[in-house]
Write an enzyme that holds these catalytic residues in place. Structure first.
Site, PDB file in Angstrom:
ATOM      1  N   ALA A  65       1.610   5.731  -5.707  1.00 53.66           N
ATOM      2  CA  ALA A  65       2.997   5.703  -6.171  1.00 53.66           C
ATOM      3  C   ALA A  65       3.872   5.612  -4.924  1.00 53.66           C
ATOM      4  CB  ALA A  65       3.303   6.975  -6.949  1.00 53.66           C
ATOM      5  N   GLU A 113      -6.063   5.649  -9.433  1.00 50.66           N
ATOM      6  CA  GLU A 113      -5.869   5.899 -10.870  1.00 50.66           C
ATOM      7  C   GLU A 113      -5.799   4.581 -11.653  1.00 50.66           C
ATOM      8  OE1 GLU A 113      -2.474   8.366  -9.843  1.00 50.66           O
ATOM      9  OE2 GLU A 113      -3.302  10.001 -11.051  1.00 50.66           O
ATOM     10  N   GLU A 133      -2.784  13.147  -3.157  1.00 51.32           N
ATOM     11  CA  GLU A 133      -1.511  13.758  -3.577  1.00 51.32           C
ATOM     12  C   GLU A 133      -1.306  15.170  -3.037  1.00 51.32           C
ATOM     13  OE1 GLU A 133      -3.526  12.027  -5.538  1.00 51.32           O
ATOM     14  OE2 GLU A 133      -2.351  10.662  -6.807  1.00 51.32           O
TER      15      GLU A 133
HETATM   16  N1  COA Z   1       4.634   4.785  -0.841  1.00 49.54           N
HETATM   17  C1  COA Z   1       5.597   4.160  -0.152  1.00 49.54           C
HETATM   18  N2  COA Z   1       5.365   3.416   0.939  1.00 49.54           N
HETATM   19  C2  COA Z   1       4.090   3.299   1.349  1.00 49.54           C
HETATM   20  C3  COA Z   1       3.020   3.931   0.681  1.00 49.54           C
HETATM   21  C4  COA Z   1       3.339   4.695  -0.472  1.00 49.54           C
HETATM   22  N3  COA Z   1       2.392   5.294  -1.205  1.00 49.54           N
HETATM   23  N4  COA Z   1       1.882   3.659   1.324  1.00 49.54           N
HETATM   24  C5  COA Z   1       2.208   2.875   2.355  1.00 49.54           C
HETATM   25  N5  COA Z   1       3.546   2.654   2.380  1.00 49.54           N
HETATM   26  C6  COA Z   1       4.321   1.866   3.350  1.00 49.54           C
HETATM   27  C7  COA Z   1       4.514   2.583   4.667  1.00 49.54           C
HETATM   28  O1  COA Z   1       5.601   3.489   4.575  1.00 49.54           O
HETATM   29  C8  COA Z   1       4.771   1.422   5.589  1.00 49.54           C
HETATM   30  O2  COA Z   1       6.096   0.986   5.402  1.00 49.54           O
HETATM   31  P1  COA Z   1       7.031   0.639   6.699  1.00 49.54           P
HETATM   32  O3  COA Z   1       6.314  -0.509   7.372  1.00 49.54           O
HETATM   33  O4  COA Z   1       8.339   0.259   6.101  1.00 49.54           O
HETATM   34  O5  COA Z   1       7.058   1.873   7.542  1.00 49.54           O
HETATM   35  C9  COA Z   1       3.867   0.332   5.037  1.00 49.54           C
HETATM   36  O6  COA Z   1       3.591   0.700   3.688  1.00 49.54           O
HETATM   37  C10 COA Z   1       2.535   0.217   5.762  1.00 49.54           C
HETATM   38  O7  COA Z   1       1.912   1.485   5.772  1.00 49.54           O
HETATM   39  P2  COA Z   1       1.422   2.231   7.107  1.00 49.54           P
HETATM   40  O8  COA Z   1       1.376   3.693   6.811  1.00 49.54           O
HETATM   41  O9  COA Z   1       2.245   1.793   8.269  1.00 49.54           O
HETATM   42  O10 COA Z   1      -0.057   1.631   7.265  1.00 49.54           O
HETATM   43  P3  COA Z   1      -1.311   2.331   7.952  1.00 49.54           P
HETATM   44  O11 COA Z   1      -2.366   1.286   8.030  1.00 49.54           O
HETATM   45  O12 COA Z   1      -0.914   3.020   9.200  1.00 49.54           O
HETATM   46  O13 COA Z   1      -1.791   3.464   6.910  1.00 49.54           O
HETATM   47  C11 COA Z   1      -2.324   4.347   4.730  1.00 49.54           C
HETATM   48  C12 COA Z   1      -2.275   3.090   5.638  1.00 49.54           C
HETATM   49  C13 COA Z   1      -2.710   3.853   3.347  1.00 49.54           C
HETATM   50  C14 COA Z   1      -3.378   5.312   5.266  1.00 49.54           C
HETATM   51  C15 COA Z   1      -0.944   5.023   4.722  1.00 49.54           C
HETATM   52  O14 COA Z   1       0.050   4.056   4.444  1.00 49.54           O
HETATM   53  C16 COA Z   1      -0.809   6.126   3.698  1.00 49.54           C
HETATM   54  O15 COA Z   1      -1.328   7.193   3.896  1.00 49.54           O
HETATM   55  N6  COA Z   1      -0.098   5.843   2.567  1.00 49.54           N
HETATM   56  C17 COA Z   1       0.181   6.840   1.574  1.00 49.54           C
HETATM   57  C18 COA Z   1      -1.020   7.065   0.685  1.00 49.54           C
HETATM   58  C19 COA Z   1      -0.725   8.144  -0.335  1.00 49.54           C
HETATM   59  O16 COA Z   1      -0.509   9.289  -0.015  1.00 49.54           O
HETATM   60  N7  COA Z   1      -0.717   7.741  -1.616  1.00 49.54           N
HETATM   61  C20 COA Z   1      -0.482   8.647  -2.711  1.00 49.54           C
HETATM   62  C21 COA Z   1       0.963   8.719  -3.032  1.00 49.54           C
HETATM   63  S1  COA Z   1       1.268   9.869  -4.341  1.00 49.54           S
END
Ligand code: COA
Length: 259
Positions: A65, A113, A133
């Site tokens: 999300a 999910e 989460e």
């Molecule tokens: N919601 C909003 N934005 C998200 C996102 C999410 N769930 N997951 C990734 N993004 C965005 C990042 O903020 C970033 O945006 P920006 O370039 O404007 O800063 C872009 O996507 C790329 O992500 P980034 O974190 O830079 O890539 P990464 O390769 O370093 O890491 C992940 C990848 C997947 C490990 C990391 O993005 C992450 O942990 N995401 C969240 C996962 C999560 O907790 N999901 C459950 C949500 S309830």
């Protein structure tokens, strides 16, 4: 409908629905979810679509999300958000047409999910799975606490839910979270190949298998067996059953009409 964050392409009765917000790793914000809801309804009703693949553009399937939208949400908004997403995912799960998740990369939170709501999951060897989460002080809201234990067992599910750890595709396969792992370049072909096998079968029979497995999981064995017998009886009145059995006896390939 024209989609901004999705593409929906149909070839040989197989729809490919690609979530297309790669700059945010396909995170599910309200706009994406609204379009996803519409696209699922389109897949359900369009007669030229017999099956579907859900995948993601770029290096993510869906990274969850949209965390920006989750921060600062009120309890009422948060509950409505969860119920809204659950409704969309349930419409995927109860679709009478087979839906395969082709998991190309990160499938985290709402992405995991979404994959679990699909009937079958094929993962690229680059895919990563998790329900992170709790790391945000949240719990899953789109069915993770319910579908994950049903798929992989309570102990394994709780390990993922409580640690928020990310696992790779091979571990996901080992615990039964995905059906198959393939090389990244083969992912879409593998999904299409699987659906071609399903589409060669009687569509009514396929639909009733989906319904019986879905409903039966929540019933006692006796109730589930009764549901199965009712489906078996219902199909006996179909042209497809007559065609399938006759074709076998005549040593030819069946031609199913879905009637
Ligand atoms: N919601 C909003 N934005 C998200 C996102 C999410 N769930 N997951 C990734 N993004 C965005 C990042 O903020 C970033 O945006 P920006 O370039 O404007 O800063 C872009 O996507 C790329 O992500 P980034 O974190 O830079 O890539 P990464 O390769 O370093 O890491 C992940 C990848 C997947 C490990 C990391 O993005 C992450 O942990 N995401 C969240 C996962 C999560 O907790 N999901 C459950 C949500 S309830």
């Amino acid at each position: 409908m024209d989609y901004q964050f999705l593409t929906l392409e149909v070839a040989d009765r197989i729809a490919t629905l690609t979530i297309n917000r790669p700059d945010k790793l396909n995170a599910l914000n309200s706009a994406v979810l609204g379009e996803l809801s519409h696209a699922i309804d389109e897949i359900r009703v369009r007669e030229d679509i017999g099956a579907a693949i859900i995948t993601g553009a770029g290096r993510a399937f869906v990274a969850g999300a949209d965390i920006k939208e989750l921060s600062g949400q009120t309890p009422v908004v948060a509950k409505a958000r969860a119920r809204g997403g659950q409704d969309i995912f349930r419409r995927i799960e109860t679709c009478s047409k087979p839906i395969v998740a082709a998991i190309n990369g990160f499938a985290l939170g709402g992405g995991c999910e979404l994959a679990m709501a699909c009937h079958i999951r094929i993962a690229s060897d680059q895919a990563k799975f998790g329900q992170p989460e709790v790391k945000l002080g949240l719990c899953p809201g789109y069915g993770g606490t319910q579908r994950l234990p049903r798929l992989v067992g309570k102990g394994r599910a709780l390990q993922l839910l409580l640690t928020g750890e990310t696992i790779d595709a091979n571990e996901a396969f080992r615990i039964g979270l995905v059906n198959r792992v393939v090389h990244a370049a083969e992912l879409m072909n593998a999904a299409r190949e699987l659906l071609r096998l399903v589409l060669a079968n009687g569509p009514l029979a396929v639909a009733l298998c989906i319904e019986a497995a879905d409903r039966g999981m929540e019933m006692s064995l006796d109730e589930g067996l009764l549901l199965e017998a009712n489906h078996f009886g219902l199909l006996a009145a179909s042209e497809d059953t007559r065609e399938g059995t006759t074709a076998f006896l005549e040593k030819r390939a069946p031609s199913f009409k879905g009637k």
